[in-house]
Design a protein around this motif. Structure first.
Motif, PDB file in Angstrom:
ATOM      1  N   THR A   1      15.737  37.233  35.544  1.00 38.53           N
ATOM      2  CA  THR A   1      16.669  36.907  34.465  1.00 38.53           C
ATOM      3  C   THR A   1      17.935  36.291  35.037  1.00 38.53           C
ATOM      4  O   THR A   1      18.189  36.360  36.243  1.00 38.53           O
ATOM      5  N   PHE A   2      18.719  35.697  34.171  1.00 41.53           N
ATOM      6  CA  PHE A   2      20.011  35.180  34.588  1.00 41.53           C
ATOM      7  C   PHE A   2      20.917  36.344  34.981  1.00 41.53           C
ATOM      8  O   PHE A   2      20.714  37.479  34.506  1.00 41.53           O
ATOM      9  N   PRO A   3      21.911  36.102  35.851  1.00 44.59           N
ATOM     10  CA  PRO A   3      22.822  37.178  36.241  1.00 44.59           C
ATOM     11  C   PRO A   3      23.466  37.833  35.017  1.00 44.59           C
ATOM     12  O   PRO A   3      23.934  37.134  34.117  1.00 44.59           O
ATOM     13  N   ARG A   4      23.486  39.150  35.000  1.00 43.15           N
ATOM     14  CA  ARG A   4      24.008  39.872  33.835  1.00 43.15           C
ATOM     15  C   ARG A   4      25.213  40.736  34.177  1.00 43.15           C
ATOM     16  O   ARG A   4      26.156  40.823  33.385  1.00 43.15           O
TER      17      ARG A   4
ATOM     18  N   ALA B   1      27.194  40.279  39.691  1.00 42.54           N
ATOM     19  CA  ALA B   1      26.222  39.203  39.906  1.00 42.54           C
ATOM     20  C   ALA B   1      26.759  37.869  39.392  1.00 42.54           C
ATOM     21  O   ALA B   1      26.546  36.821  40.019  1.00 42.54           O
ATOM     22  N   VAL B   2      27.452  37.896  38.260  1.00 44.25           N
ATOM     23  CA  VAL B   2      28.039  36.667  37.711  1.00 44.25           C
ATOM     24  C   VAL B   2      29.106  36.124  38.646  1.00 44.25           C
ATOM     25  O   VAL B   2      29.150  34.914  38.938  1.00 44.25           O
ATOM     26  N   ARG B   3      29.970  37.006  39.125  1.00 49.23           N
ATOM     27  CA  ARG B   3      31.025  36.565  40.056  1.00 49.23           C
ATOM     28  C   ARG B   3      30.426  36.000  41.331  1.00 49.23           C
ATOM     29  O   ARG B   3      30.890  34.970  41.836  1.00 49.23           O
ATOM     30  N   ARG B   4      29.387  36.644  41.850  1.00 51.93           N
ATOM     31  CA  ARG B   4      28.751  36.154  43.074  1.00 51.93           C
ATOM     32  C   ARG B   4      28.126  34.776  42.839  1.00 51.93           C
ATOM     33  O   ARG B   4      28.255  33.877  43.676  1.00 51.93           O
ATOM     34  N   THR B   5      27.463  34.597  41.711  1.00 57.42           N
ATOM     35  CA  THR B   5      26.838  33.312  41.408  1.00 57.42           C
ATOM     36  C   THR B   5      27.875  32.197  41.322  1.00 57.42           C
ATOM     37  O   THR B   5      27.677  31.104  41.861  1.00 57.42           O
ATOM     38  N   LEU B   6      28.984  32.456  40.644  1.00 57.75           N
ATOM     39  CA  LEU B   6      30.038  31.445  40.526  1.00 57.75           C
ATOM     40  C   LEU B   6      30.651  31.128  41.887  1.00 57.75           C
ATOM     41  O   LEU B   6      30.932  29.965  42.198  1.00 57.75           O
ATOM     42  N   ALA B   7      30.850  32.168  42.703  1.00 61.53           N
ATOM     43  CA  ALA B   7      31.422  31.951  44.032  1.00 61.53           C
ATOM     44  C   ALA B   7      30.478  31.141  44.909  1.00 61.53           C
ATOM     45  O   ALA B   7      30.893  30.197  45.593  1.00 61.53           O
ATOM     46  N   VAL B   8      29.180  31.482  44.883  1.00 68.22           N
ATOM     47  CA  VAL B   8      28.198  30.750  45.678  1.00 68.22           C
ATOM     48  C   VAL B   8      28.101  29.301  45.201  1.00 68.22           C
ATOM     49  O   VAL B   8      28.057  28.363  46.013  1.00 68.22           O
TER      50      VAL B   8
END
Length: 288
Positions: A63-66, A70-77
């Motif tokens: 699933t998409f980050p929830r 996980a959301v912060r990590r995805t945006l940072a990456v």
């Protein structure tokens, strides 16, 4: 770390470095066939790689980050992917491929070492120094003028790659390496669209061009970064950043084998020094 775990993480990092090296050749061919600016090639690489990996994650039950983490990590990456790619190709435009690659890949292990190692061990110093020396020999260009703008952009790219390595070495609950790669690449690609569109992103709809776009996104991007982040989960970040030197080494060997580009004695000496430095890094890794 147990020996089997260490062997798996090392194999994943080696696979990532080798696949990145094939990406350089694929990206060069794509640019030549399509007439795309290198920044547009990089954006297609992130968008297609992120799209392919995201589709795979969703089809296999992901699933998409929830969670907020996980959301912060995805945006940072994603932001670091965009920074790394944009800065690197700006360095290429302002200097040359050899100088940009040598500076970026050579500086990244130094930055990671300084940021993550409290007490430098002798073998770490030997490995990092050997990596720098090998890169200089492999891509040595006597008489090439120094562009301080290009040098600055390459160091910024190295900072972005080092930050990505250090950040992703710490796992986040609910975000596996493949998910991090998928959503991070897609986010980075979307962030680069405004800049890449300025240079033009239209491509001819020819089978060879489309095949290169798919390969560049799926193999040296989605698969390579997934392997890299998987290896980082059980390896020290310094070892991860050292593995990145397999990219220019692989690219140089492939160019010589497939494109007929001849490597001189100095370049082959540099390749040998790089391999020796990597062996030292894997043989005597920093403790986590």
């Amino acid at each position: 770390m147990s020996l089997p775990t260490r062997a798996r993480s090392s194999a994943a990092l080696v696979l990532a470095g080798v696949l990145w090296g094939t990406g350089g050749l694929a990206g060069s061919l794509l640019g030549g066939l399509s007439g795309l600016h290198p920044l547009a090639v990089a954006d297609y690489r992130l968008l297609v790689g992120g799209g392919v990996a995201t589709l795979f994650v969703l089809l296999t039950g992901g699933t998409f980050p929830r969670t907020p983490g996980a959301v912060r990590r995805t945006l940072a990456v994603g932001g670091l992917f965009a920074l790394f790619q944009a800065s690197y190709f700006a360095a290429v435009a302002l200097s040359s491929v050899s100088v940009a690659t040598m500076t970026t890949i050579g500086a990244a292990p130094v930055f990671v070492t300084l940021a993550s190692v409290r007490k430098l061990r002798r073998w770490t110093v030997v490995s990092v120094a050997g990596t720098l020396a090998g890169l200089v020999l492999l891509q040595w260009s006597p008489g090439e003028a120094i562009s301080f703008g290009g040098l600055g952009c390459a160091l910024l790219a190295a900072t972005g790659f080092a930050a990505l390595t250090l950040l992703t070495a710490k796992p986040v609950e609910g975000l596996e390496p493949l998910s991090t790669t998928a959503f991070g690449c897609l986010t980075g690609g979307l962030l680069l669209v405004p800049v890449a569109s300025w240079s033009g992103m239209a491509i001819p709809l020819h089978a060879d061009v489309l095949a290169l776009v798919c390969y560049l996104g799926a193999v040296p991007t989605a698969l390579a970064y997934a392997a890299y982040l998987r290896g980082l989960a059980d390896a020290h970040p310094v070892l991860g950043s050292l593995s990145a030197v397999l990219e220019p080494l692989t690219a140089a060997v492939l160019s010589a084998a497939l494109l007929g580009e001849r490597l001189g004695v100095t370049a082959w000496c540099g390749a040998a020094v790089l391999v020796a430095a990597l062996v030292v890094g894997y043989w005597r890794p920093e403790p986590r």
